[in-house]
Design a protein around this motif. Structure first.
Motif, PDB file in Angstrom:
ATOM      1  N   ASN A 262       0.857  -1.191   0.000  1.00 43.79           N
ATOM      2  CA  ASN A 262       0.000   0.000   0.000  1.00 43.79           C
ATOM      3  C   ASN A 262       0.891   1.239   0.000  1.00 43.79           C
ATOM      4  O   ASN A 262       2.093   1.149   0.245  1.00 43.79           O
ATOM      5  CB  ASN A 262      -0.906   0.039   1.241  1.00 43.79           C
ATOM      6  N   GLU A 295     -10.980   3.787  -2.905  1.00 40.46           N
ATOM      7  CA  GLU A 295      -9.544   3.588  -3.121  1.00 40.46           C
ATOM      8  C   GLU A 295      -8.758   3.507  -1.817  1.00 40.46           C
ATOM      9  O   GLU A 295      -7.525   3.425  -1.853  1.00 40.46           O
ATOM     10  CB  GLU A 295      -8.978   4.719  -3.983  1.00 40.46           C
ATOM     11  N   ASP A 297      -7.767   1.436   1.552  1.00 35.09           N
ATOM     12  CA  ASP A 297      -7.747   0.063   2.062  1.00 35.09           C
ATOM     13  C   ASP A 297      -8.116   0.092   3.552  1.00 35.09           C
ATOM     14  O   ASP A 297      -7.280   0.419   4.407  1.00 35.09           O
ATOM     15  CB  ASP A 297      -6.367  -0.556   1.857  1.00 35.09           C
ATOM     16  N   THR A 322      -3.724   3.719   0.823  1.00 39.94           N
ATOM     17  CA  THR A 322      -4.447   3.495  -0.427  1.00 39.94           C
ATOM     18  C   THR A 322      -4.278   2.048  -0.873  1.00 39.94           C
ATOM     19  O   THR A 322      -3.333   1.364  -0.480  1.00 39.94           O
ATOM     20  CB  THR A 322      -3.938   4.433  -1.531  1.00 39.94           C
ATOM     21  N   LYS A 323      -5.185   1.595  -1.732  1.00 40.18           N
ATOM     22  CA  LYS A 323      -5.081   0.242  -2.268  1.00 40.18           C
ATOM     23  C   LYS A 323      -3.985   0.146  -3.329  1.00 40.18           C
ATOM     24  O   LYS A 323      -3.346  -0.888  -3.485  1.00 40.18           O
ATOM     25  CB  LYS A 323      -6.418  -0.184  -2.872  1.00 40.18           C
TER      26      LYS A 323
END
Length: 386
Positions: A262, A295, A297, A322-323
């Motif tokens: 990530n 978007e 995680d 973020t993913k």
């Protein structure tokens, strides 16, 4: 050998046309050239049909092998033909040494076989490292290491075979290598250090071709383009090639951001002290926005809390992941998140804080504005307004 090959062809010719016996060696040379040409044409036709047939199936080892050795085998036909011509010339008084033909045939065969194997190794390496839909791609770094090792083995074996064919004692060379290796090791210690450093990179695989790496110990950062036995080529972000000796990687720490799962968003956002009553709903709305963002995680750590009392602002922390790990896409997501945070703050009627100072003069009465001339009047107005 030459007589056994040409006798079935020349005997009927001389029997039918006796006059040709006066030009025996010229006829023999012509027959050899014609035979080589016919063999080459036949070989090209047969191998072309075989490759066409194999290409209709899934690519397999036999097709790769045939494509690799086709050109070397075609050259081998001409080398054998040349050696036979040299034997014919040497037996008919031409200035060609005895045994030259057999030497050309022997050395040519060794070199051509080695060349064919090297071509096969290169073809197989390109095949397995070329991305094709529906086929699992082999790691380029591993394929490159195996291919280099196989090329080294083929080259050494071909060299030793050539030396043995030339009458050089291989056992003497190997014995000398044990003694001379010590001297060479001292003379080329840096070269050997780089070699073993490259070997460790291939075995431990801290990075591979295409990875973005950087080192906190050295000014090294960029994308790996090539990993050799002596050095590694890295393309920096300003598109300059950086050549790093492999021994360097044995003594430094290397980060590999390409293997991140990530990317992190970590920001402190300040609002005015006048908006203290609005901080709690702002923080709750920002947290809810991040939890619902497609978007972000949410399986990773997500923190949105009032974090500190700043000199001129109430600061809350935004900590999330973020993913995606793509650099450009990450910044687009971060921009979207920050704009949404700004909209949430404004929707609550609050404002971002900016540095301010308030000056209190203890024990003094400010004079009336009309008693202050010019610049003093303006300063008093500013102080009172604060």
């Amino acid at each position: 050998m030459l007589e056994q090959l040409l006798e079935p062809i020349l005997t009927p010719l001389f029997h039918q046309w006796p006059v040709l016996s006066d030009y025996a060696w010229q006829v023999a040379a012509t027959v050899v050239v014609a035979a080589v040409w016919l063999l080459t044409v036949s070989f090209n036709w047969i191998t072309a049909r075989m490759i066409r047939h194999l290409s209709q199936k899934a690519p397999v080892w036999d097709e790769l092998f045939l494509q690799s050795i086709r050109t070397p085998l075609r050259l081998l036909i001409w080398v054998i033909g040349l050696s036979l011509l040299l034997e014919i010339f040497s037996r008919n008084g031409l200035p060609v040494g005895t045994g030259v033909g057999s030497e050309v045939r022997r050395f040519g065969a060794i070199l051509i076989v080695a060349w064919g194997l090297l071509r096969f190794i290169t073809t197989a390496e390109n095949f397995f490292t070329t991305p094709v839909k529906g086929r699992k791609q082999v790691d380029r770094t591993t394929a490159d290491a195996v291919a280099k090792l196989l090329r080294l083995v083929v080259t050494i074996l071909a060299g030793l075979t050539l030396l043995q064919s030339a009458g050089v004692s291989i056992s003497g060379i190997l014995a000398f290598g044990g003694i001379g290796g010590i001297a060479v090791g001292f003379a080329a210690k840096d070269l050997l250090a780089n070699f073993f450093g490259g070997l460790m990179v291939y075995m431990d695989r801290p990075f591979r071709v295409g990875d973005w790496i950087r080192s906190p110990d050295k000014d090294i950062e960029g994308t790996v383009e090539y990993i050799g036995w002596r050095l590694t080529r890295i393309r920096t972000f300003d598109q300059r090639p950086l050549y790093v000796p492999n021994a360097t990687f044995a003594n430094i720490a290397v980060e590999n951001p390409s293997r991140m799962r990530n990317r992190r968003i970590y920001e402190h956002i300040g609002v005015r002290y006048d908006d203290a009553a609005k901080v709690k709903p702002i923080v709750d709305d920002v947290r809810a926005m991040l939890q619902s963002h497609p978007e972000i995680d949410t399986r990773q750590t997500l923190i949105v809390h009032l974090n500190r009392f700043g000199p001129s602002s109430l600061d809350f922390m935004v900590y999330t992941f973020t993913k995606t790990t793509q650099w450009v896409k990450f910044h687009a997501i971060k921009e979207d998140v920050m704009l949404k945070i700004a909209d949430i703050i404004f929707s609550h009627g609050a404002e971002f804080a900016f540095p301010t100072q308030t000056i209190h003069l203890a024990g003094q009465e400010l004079p009336e504005p009309e008693a202050l001339p010019g610049m003093a009047q303006e300063a008093a107005d500013v102080i009172r307004s604060n």
